[in-house]
Design an enzyme around this catalytic site. Structure first.
Site, PDB file in Angstrom:
ATOM      1  N   GLU A 193      -4.491   3.927   6.162  1.00  0.00           N
ATOM      2  CA  GLU A 193      -4.476   3.909   4.615  1.00  0.00           C
ATOM      3  C   GLU A 193      -4.739   5.090   4.008  1.00  0.00           C
ATOM      4  OE1 GLU A 193      -4.682   2.457   1.504  1.00  0.00           O
ATOM      5  OE2 GLU A 193      -6.071   1.094   1.571  1.00  0.00           O
ATOM      6  N   ARG A 212       0.909  -0.992  -0.015  1.00  0.00           N
ATOM      7  CA  ARG A 212      -0.057   0.120   0.084  1.00  0.00           C
ATOM      8  C   ARG A 212       0.373   1.251   0.012  1.00  0.00           C
ATOM      9  NH1 ARG A 212      -3.604  -3.125  -0.865  1.00  0.00           N
ATOM     10  NH2 ARG A 212      -5.470  -3.185  -0.014  1.00  0.00           N
ATOM     11  N   SER A 254     -10.929   0.060   2.800  1.00  0.00           N
ATOM     12  CA  SER A 254      -9.559  -0.504   4.101  1.00  0.00           C
ATOM     13  C   SER A 254      -9.898   1.168   4.703  1.00  0.00           C
ATOM     14  CB  SER A 254      -8.595  -1.159   4.052  1.00  0.00           C
ATOM     15  OG  SER A 254      -9.250  -2.704   3.280  1.00  0.00           O
TER      16      SER A 254
HETATM   17  N1  EPU Z   1     -11.880 -10.211   9.744  1.00  0.00           N
HETATM   18  C1  EPU Z   1     -12.312  -9.796  11.324  1.00  0.00           C
HETATM   19  N2  EPU Z   1     -13.444  -8.919  11.400  1.00  0.00           N
HETATM   20  C2  EPU Z   1     -14.010  -8.000  10.315  1.00  0.00           C
HETATM   21  C3  EPU Z   1     -13.049  -8.613   9.086  1.00  0.00           C
HETATM   22  C4  EPU Z   1     -11.986  -9.232   8.671  1.00  0.00           C
HETATM   23  O1  EPU Z   1     -11.529 -10.570  12.055  1.00  0.00           O
HETATM   24  O2  EPU Z   1     -14.406  -7.893  10.161  1.00  0.00           O
HETATM   25  C5  EPU Z   1     -10.057 -11.247   9.103  1.00  0.00           C
HETATM   26  C6  EPU Z   1     -11.067 -12.703   9.298  1.00  0.00           C
HETATM   27  O3  EPU Z   1     -10.259 -13.852   9.705  1.00  0.00           O
HETATM   28  C7  EPU Z   1     -10.643 -12.262   7.552  1.00  0.00           C
HETATM   29  C8  EPU Z   1      -9.761 -11.823   7.646  1.00  0.00           C
HETATM   30  O4  EPU Z   1      -9.389 -10.296   9.016  1.00  0.00           O
HETATM   31  O5  EPU Z   1     -10.785 -14.038   7.129  1.00  0.00           O
HETATM   32  C9  EPU Z   1      -8.669 -10.931   6.432  1.00  0.00           C
HETATM   33  O6  EPU Z   1     -10.084 -10.274   5.882  1.00  0.00           O
HETATM   34  P1  EPU Z   1      -9.932  -9.990   4.359  1.00  0.00           P
HETATM   35  O7  EPU Z   1     -10.315 -11.318   3.351  1.00  0.00           O
HETATM   36  O8  EPU Z   1     -11.528  -9.397   4.446  1.00  0.00           O
HETATM   37  O9  EPU Z   1      -8.717  -8.876   3.944  1.00  0.00           O
HETATM   38  P2  EPU Z   1      -8.053  -7.625   4.834  1.00  0.00           P
HETATM   39  O10 EPU Z   1      -6.098  -7.969   5.498  1.00  0.00           O
HETATM   40  O11 EPU Z   1      -9.563  -7.210   6.177  1.00  0.00           O
HETATM   41  C10 EPU Z   1      -7.136  -6.659   2.720  1.00  0.00           C
HETATM   42  C11 EPU Z   1      -7.470  -5.609   2.097  1.00  0.00           C
HETATM   43  C12 EPU Z   1      -8.600  -5.310   0.735  1.00  0.00           C
HETATM   44  C13 EPU Z   1      -8.607  -6.255   0.017  1.00  0.00           C
HETATM   45  C14 EPU Z   1      -8.288  -7.946   0.918  1.00  0.00           C
HETATM   46  C15 EPU Z   1      -8.790  -8.627   0.261  1.00  0.00           C
HETATM   47  C16 EPU Z   1      -5.552  -3.907   2.915  1.00  0.00           C
HETATM   48  C17 EPU Z   1      -5.789  -2.929   4.238  1.00  0.00           C
HETATM   49  N3  EPU Z   1      -6.899  -4.456   2.952  1.00  0.00           N
HETATM   50  O12 EPU Z   1      -8.459  -6.611   3.447  1.00  0.00           O
HETATM   51  O13 EPU Z   1      -8.130  -3.921   0.623  1.00  0.00           O
HETATM   52  O14 EPU Z   1      -9.378  -6.461  -0.975  1.00  0.00           O
HETATM   53  O15 EPU Z   1      -7.608  -8.040   1.708  1.00  0.00           O
HETATM   54  O16 EPU Z   1      -7.147  -9.570  -0.674  1.00  0.00           O
HETATM   55  O17 EPU Z   1      -4.931  -4.238   3.086  1.00  0.00           O
HETATM   56  C18 EPU Z   1      -8.970  -1.435   0.148  1.00  0.00           C
HETATM   57  O18 EPU Z   1      -7.129  -1.782   1.066  1.00  0.00           O
HETATM   58  O19 EPU Z   1      -9.289  -0.785   0.178  1.00  0.00           O
HETATM   59  C19 EPU Z   1      -8.742  -3.000   0.460  1.00  0.00           C
HETATM   60  C20 EPU Z   1     -10.513  -3.336   0.802  1.00  0.00           C
END
Ligand code: EPU
Length: 337
Positions: free
Chosen positions: A332, A152, A233
């Site tokens: 972010e 990022r 995010s």
């Molecule tokens: N989770 C929670 N609570 C929640 C949501 C998620 O505990 O409300 C936990 C779950 O265990 C889940 C894990 O977090 O398995 C990961 O969640 P998710 O797959 O939604 O990914 P993320 O790490 O929260 C990142 C990116 C997203 C991107 C997704 C998929 C960042 C800051 N965010 O989110 O990017 O879509 O992975 O690759 O790295 C963005 O940058 O705006 C964005 C949406």
């Protein structure tokens, strides 16, 4: 002028002046006219928090144009809509961007924060980009290595090179990405949610099928900015030492952790959404702003929320997460002013 329509958090900030930049020639002219006067750059405002009136001329990135050269080199103007370009490239018979479908924003903003989703970052596809340099008043081409990509992050987010928010040095005008003909494209379905979507399939999915799956996951989990103001995010997933991660895991065995290949083996990334949810913020509301009930990493504007209210909530979350887990959450999006 009111900028509500120019930021996806739908904050009603005002700006002194707004100018549409639709060509490189227009940039040269504006450069001359503005001199050292304050200016800032907005694509579709999907990664900014406008938390006060903007005392600067806002330059809207609207340079259009897209074509695919032989050997699968996609050339796109910075003002093109990212998702439309992704879907268009698939329709032209090229894969490579399918994991990045439905990410809001413009093509020019995509490399600034090195957009990434479902196991792919734009840096993996970028060949080079062209930017107008307000200092030398010339166009400059940056190779992928010169962009300084990290999670990022790129040099275009670094104040040491790009300068302060109201005196940005570079305005990205065009991006070139390496795609592959669909018949030869290798799809990446290793990320948890995608793997689950294709579990039980005997043949690898096509890039179009991957895009469909990504869009379905995003629509299920993330709020549509057209319906409820948000910038995706709000915090980065924190990168911490393996030692700290091990200690946290002893106390919280279900905290999601991801190994890093590119940041050295003594660090790992942990889930910010998990930390925020465990602090009780998922679905929380403070006046007209809040935390999305479907994803704890997304702050939302329920209607008339202000940038200041968003910042206050972000601060409250940061304090709670530090107090409970000893981990700092880095925002972010970019804050303006
Ligand atoms: N989770 C929670 N609570 C929640 C949501 C998620 O505990 O409300 C936990 C779950 O265990 C889940 C894990 O977090 O398995 C990961 O969640 P998710 O797959 O939604 O990914 P993320 O790490 O929260 C990142 C990116 C997203 C991107 C997704 C998929 C960042 C800051 N965010 O989110 O990017 O879509 O992975 O690759 O790295 C963005 O940058 O705006 C964005 C949406």
């Amino acid at each position: 002028m009111n900028l509500t329509a120019h930021n996806t958090l739908r904050i009603a900030a005002r700006a002194d002046q707004v100018l549409q930049i639709d060509s490189e020639a227009a940039l040269a002219e504006i450069s001359q006219q503005l001199g050292q006067q304050p200016r800032c750059i907005l694509g579709s405002g999907s990664n900014v928090v406008l938390h006060a009136p903007i005392p600067a001329t806002v330059l809207l990135s609207q340079i259009k144009g897209r074509h695919i050269r032989p050997q699968g080199v996609l050339v796109a103007g910075a003002g093109e809509n990212w998702h439309e370009v992704v879907m268009w490239s698939l329709a032209q018979g090229y894969g490579g961007l399918e994991n990045l479908a439905l990410i809001p924003g413009t093509v020019g903003a995509a490399p600034v924060q090195n957009i990434g989703a479902y196991g792919v970052e734009i840096s993996e596809r970028l060949i080079n980009l062209t930017a107008w340099d307000f200092q030398s008043r010339q166009l400059h081409t940056f190779s992928k290595a010169e962009c300084g990509f990290a999670y990022r992050h790129s040099i275009f987010k670094d104040p040491a090179l790009q300068g302060p928010w109201n005196q940005p040095r570079f305005f990205i005008t065009q991006v070139q990405l390496q795609l592959a003909p669909i018949a030869k494209a290798e799809v990446n379905i290793g990320y948890g949610d995608l793997k689950a979507a294709f579990a039980g399939h005997s043949n690898p999915p096509s890039p179009m099928e991957v895009a469909d799956a990504v869009m379905a996951i995003r629509r299920r989990k993330l709020p549509d900015p057209a319906e409820i103001g948000n910038v995706g995010s709000f915090f980065k997933n924190p990168i911490i030492s393996n030692v700290q991660a091990k200690n946290l895991r002893l106390l919280h065995p279900d905290l999601p952790q991801y190994p890093l290949t590119d940041h050295g083996s003594d660090q790992c990334k942990i889930s910010a959404a998990w930390l925020i949810e465990r602090c009780g913020f998922k679905g929380a509301r403070r006046g007209d702003v809040g935390v999305h009930q479907g994803h704890a990493l997304v702050l939302v504007n329920h209607g008339d929320g202000t940038g200041r209210e968003i910042l206050a909530l972000a601060h409250e979350i940061q304090q709670a997460v530090v107090a409970r887990f000893g981990v700092f959450l880095e925002p972010e999006p970019v804050f303006m002013p």
